[in-house]
Design an enzyme around this catalytic site. Structure first.
Site, PDB file in Angstrom:
ATOM      1  N   ASP A  69      19.106  13.805  23.512  1.00 27.09           N
ATOM      2  CA  ASP A  69      19.065  12.364  23.734  1.00 27.09           C
ATOM      3  C   ASP A  69      18.290  11.991  24.987  1.00 27.09           C
ATOM      4  OD1 ASP A  69      20.474  11.218  21.620  1.00 27.09           O
ATOM      5  OD2 ASP A  69      22.401  11.770  22.507  1.00 27.09           O
ATOM      6  N   HIS A 114      26.337  22.800  22.210  1.00 26.03           N
ATOM      7  CA  HIS A 114      25.843  22.604  20.844  1.00 26.03           C
ATOM      8  C   HIS A 114      24.674  23.541  20.466  1.00 26.03           C
ATOM      9  CE1 HIS A 114      24.783  19.172  17.770  1.00 26.03           C
ATOM     10  NE2 HIS A 114      24.324  20.315  17.347  1.00 26.03           N
ATOM     11  N   GLN A 150      31.708  19.819  25.082  1.00 23.27           N
ATOM     12  CA  GLN A 150      30.304  19.411  24.983  1.00 23.27           C
ATOM     13  C   GLN A 150      29.423  20.197  25.953  1.00 23.27           C
ATOM     14  OE1 GLN A 150      28.558  16.035  26.939  1.00 23.27           O
ATOM     15  NE2 GLN A 150      28.063  15.105  24.967  1.00 23.27           N
TER      16      GLN A 150
HETATM   17  C1  GLC Z   1      25.563  14.373  22.518  1.00 19.95           C
HETATM   18  C2  GLC Z   1      25.219  13.583  21.286  1.00 19.95           C
HETATM   19  C3  GLC Z   1      24.275  14.349  20.377  1.00 19.95           C
HETATM   20  C4  GLC Z   1      23.090  14.884  21.136  1.00 19.95           C
HETATM   21  C5  GLC Z   1      23.533  15.678  22.349  1.00 19.95           C
HETATM   22  C6  GLC Z   1      22.364  16.126  23.202  1.00 19.95           C
HETATM   23  O1  GLC Z   1      26.390  15.439  22.191  1.00 19.95           O
HETATM   24  O2  GLC Z   1      26.377  13.240  20.564  1.00 19.95           O
HETATM   25  O3  GLC Z   1      23.822  13.524  19.339  1.00 19.95           O
HETATM   26  O4  GLC Z   1      22.327  15.665  20.273  1.00 19.95           O
HETATM   27  O5  GLC Z   1      24.379  14.882  23.141  1.00 19.95           O
HETATM   28  O6  GLC Z   1      21.710  15.067  23.810  1.00 19.95           O
END
Ligand code: GLC
Length: 802
Positions: free
Chosen positions: A495, A645, A691
């Site tokens: 993002d 992620h 996260q």
């Molecule tokens: C947050 C958002 C996700 C994005 C990530 C990296 O987890 O929910 O959509 O890809 O940040 O910016």
């Protein structure tokens, strides 16, 4: 330092020390009513939407931490001493009171032993009902009779999160709380049908509906005036802030136990009376709880693994599946961090989540996929954040014009290209392909669905799922920059990387991956013309990626609008990036030599004992051409934290290259299970991926934040099962192609695929990391593992070797 342990047998995480450094949360409810709760019974509940229909209030980001919640107070009427069933809000001295919290699958239990009284409070939301049950058991473990007053407490909200936080000259006078026949009713007067109830399985000895009467003007949940006084005031009022408090006086002989069942539900007093009659019977509560357990058992049974990695077993068999399910349910909209002000479906997040668990929740994954396809524009990009209700056929139930009703969609919700993210819809292509591989529902490709823009324009226009996929792929083929690489647009997966008309390496790799998956589907469906057309596009994308994105020892991250490359060996900051290097390999675009070098760069520059950093070195100088990432503090979030992620992408990439050793090293580093004994560093729950984890460049290095609501849940599940253990359905066969550390001698898994049970044993006699030399099914040699008839069970043995 540890605060608790995994109880694998009961599928619970048991918190033995409740004075945690931060809230450890859990999710209740799997249908319309849901709650997020923490280890001290703090949290909030909502009906369908935490933004528009919040039932109970939550003071987000506040002190004391995470209040209010669903509280039970006990008062000893002899000594006037009082405590709560969960450690907070009263916060008794932990040397005198023993508290334990058990987070389980869709329930949490708060246990307390204090001064001869033991109690437990279990919170859960039964399937088929919109009610949060508080199942409270109290026992006198001492040798003298005890006289106790038991108070309950929750704080109602004004439904809409904004209304609940602003313009009090209006909102304070729009809701009323009243008591009648053992039931408190909360009435949101500006709504057509804005009622909740709070009741219990007993005739109360007192009640309060007005918050400040129960708490007292200068008191808090820690020391409510009513509890101090030992009596509720019987407050009711049209207007002001409301609570639900019911008082019950009990006496317990030595050894005697009683059970109090509270019900906080959606609907009027009459609905409360119905639910009260139902759950006043403890057997009905037990049955509802057993039903919830069966619901989760059924899901967990779809894949059970038994490997030499205890952390992987525990997380895959329970917690990571659970986290993935929760993400499919809630997208990113409800937690203690996402507190309901931003709801709906995040396009990319939901698209990825729904790829990860079609085996345990095919119905919900399919629903999400269809909602996303309806949120796609005919131009081929998705609406970045949208309410799925916007694109549903009008059911004719014209809503009362209330500020708490989800507004209908108009043309303004269709954002233009300048707000489109370059990756959003690309994820969906593989999710659809994987859904079909899992379920065998080939005709899903031909299902006719609307598009967002034509729908709000009132056009009667539908196309097949398959055609939606083509538009997604065509959009990325068209939206390329000077070098032929996909444009970055508003952002790609990151993002904070805002390249606009500049180019994103990651998205071109992602495009290649989506194309490959689409081509496989087109071939299987016999649509040879499409297969050839998109194969040609894929070849072109692959070539351009390899021509333009390689930089000596790794792949670059992108190119700015002015033509500057990002992530090169010459860069002092943001030299190596995780996303592009992982996707170069994972997509299959990189050749083996470049792939191995890129993996080496990831390992060398980005590896930490807590997982892989997103980039290194961190950005320290704001640079608008690169984007917001350069304005994030070094070591936090997208700027050189361990952003969870993308970590599994690198694990999967290692598997693509046959490096089971590296895949496992990366998996174990991020795996929260292995941080259970270093909570003084991690702080957050060890049963959930967070996260991000603060990176090397930050003073809080190793500290995890934002549990549950992260794509690392689904992706960790997917990578561990489909890449490391290598168990993944294809269109007509079940593939078992593991990539494991050479010292794993064997592992087992039970996988249910299309209604058939596969008892899988993988043997690794030669100590390889990848490669299958022989497969037997029920003792006979087979080339492939077929989709056997539903309802049957088969023993599969896979021998690894060269
Ligand atoms: C947050 C958002 C996700 C994005 C990530 C990296 O987890 O929910 O959509 O890809 O940040 O910016």
């Amino acid at each position: 330092m540890r605060y608790g342990h995994f109880d694998d047998k009961n599928k619970e995480y048991v918190i033995e020390r409740v004075d945690l450094p931060t809230s450890w949360t859990n999710y209740l409810g799997v249908e319309d009513m849901a709650a997020v709760v923490n280890h001290t019974a703090g949290g909030y509940t909502f009906y369908k939407s935490p933004e528009y229909h919040r039932i109970s209030r939550f003071h987000a980001n506040s002190v004391p931490m995470d209040r209010p919640g669903f509280y039970i107070y006990f008062r000893d009427n002899e000594t006037k001493d009082y405590w709560s069933a969960s450690w907070q809000p009263v916060g008794k001295d932990l040397d005198k009171a023993k508290y334990t919290t058990r987070h389980g699958l869709s329930y949490t239990v708060y246990e307390c032993e204090y001064n001869g009284i033991s109690s437990s409070q279990k919170l859960f939301i039964p399937r088929g009902e919109n009610v949060l049950l508080w199942d409270v058991k109290v026992k006198n473990t001492g040798d003298r009779p005890r006289a106790l007053s038991v108070f309950s407490y929750l704080e109602f909200s004004f439904h809409h999160v904004m209304i609940d936080n602003i313009n009090f000259q209006m909102s304070l006078y729009c809701a009323g709380g009243s008591y009648k026949d053992g039931i408190i009713e909360e009435d949101l007067y500006y709504e057509q049908d804005g009622y909740q109830y709070f009741t219990a399985n007993f005739e109360p000895d007192g009640f309060d509906c007005v918050r400040d009467k129960f708490l007292g003007t200068y008191n808090t949940e820690t020391n409510p005036q009513a509890v101090i006084n030992g009596i509720c005031s019987g407050s009711e009022e049209k207007g002001m802030n409301h609570c639900g408090s019911l008082l019950k006086k009990i006496t317990l002989a030595p050894g005697e136990e009683t059970r109090l069942i509270y019900m906080l539900g959606e609907g009027r007093r009459s609905e409360g009376a119905r639910v009260r009659a139902k759950y006043s019977d403890p057997a009905a509560v037990d049955a509802a709880y057993a039903d919830m357990a069966a619901y989760w058992k059924d899901k967990c049974d779809k894949l059970i693994i038994d490997t030499p990695n205890a952390g992987m077993n525990s997380l895959i068999n329970t917690w990571t599946l659970y986290q993935s399910e929760i993400n499919v349910m809630f997208s990113r909209f409800a937690s203690f961090i996402e507190v309901g002000g931003r709801v709906g479906l995040g396009y990319r997040d939901t698209a990825q989540d729904s790829m990860t668990i079609p085996h345990s929740n095919p119905a919900k994954c399919k629903e999400r996929i269809e909602q996303l396809l309806k949120g796609l524009t005919t131009s081929g990009y998705g609406l970045h954040l949208f309410q799925p209700e916007w694109f549903e056929e009008d059911k004719g139930d014209a809503p009362f014009d209330s500020p708490t009703v989800v507004p209908k969609a108009d043309k303004s919700v269709i954002h233009g290209l300048s707000d489109a993210c370059s990756d959003d819809a690309l994820w969906l292509v593989t999710s659809i392909v994987n859904y079909i591989k899992e379920t065998g529902e080939f005709d899903f490709a031909d299902k006719q669905l609307t598009y967002a823009d034509t729908f709000v324009n009132g056009q009667d226009f539908k196309e097949s799922v398959y055609d939606h996929m083509k538009r997604i792929l065509d959009f990325s083929a068209e939206q390329v920059g000077e070098s032929g690489i996909c444009k970055g647009l508003r952002a790609d997966w990151n993002d904070c990387l805002n390249l606009g008309g500049g180019e994103s390496a990651m998205v071109s790799f992602l495009h290649y991956w989506a194309l490959e998956n689409f081509v496989s589907l087109a071939e299987r469906l016999g649509r040879t013309e499409d297969a050839a057309k998109y194969r040609a596009i894929a070849d072109k994308v692959k070539k351009v990626c390899n021509d333009k994105l390689w930089d000596k020892e790794w792949f670059i991250r992108g190119i700015t609008k002015s033509g500057r490359k990002i992530g090169t060996h010459e860069d002092e900051e943001g030299k190596v990036h995780l996303e592009s290097n992982s996707w170069a390999i994972l997509s299959g675009a990189a050749d083996t030599e470049h792939g191995n070098k890129a993996l080496e760069a990831i390992d060398r520059y980005l590896y930490t004992p807590y997982g892989l950093l997103l980039n290194q070195p961190a950005y320290t100088k704001p640079d608008p051409e690169i984007g917001f990432v350069t304005r994030v503090y070094p070591g936090l979030k997208e700027n050189a934290a361990v952003f969870s992620h993308p970590n599994p992408w690198a694990q999967a990439a290692a598997c693509v290259l046959g490096r089971g050793d590296i895949a496992m090293k990366f998996y174990n580093a991020l795996c929260p299970y292995y941080q259970n004994d270093m909570i003084e560093i991690r702080e957050s729950e060890p049963y959930s991926y967070c996260q991000f984890i603060a990176g090397r460049d930050h003073s809080a290095y190793g500290r995890a934040r934002h549990p549950f609501m992260t794509g690392s849940g689904g992706w960790s599940y997917y990578t561990a099962t489909a890449y490391i253990l290598g168990i993944r359905p294809d269109f007509d066969t079940l593939v078992v192609d593991p990539c494991i550390p050479a010292d794993w001698k064997e592992f087992k898994a039970v996988r249910v695929w299309r209604g058939t049970v596969y008892n899988i044993t993988v043997k690794n006699p030669d100590g390889v990391m990848k490669g299958v030399k022989r497969i037997t099914a029920d003792g006979n040699d087979v080339e492939r593992i077929p989709a056997y008839p539903r309802g049957t069970s088969h023993d599969i043995t896979v021998y690894m070797g060269n």
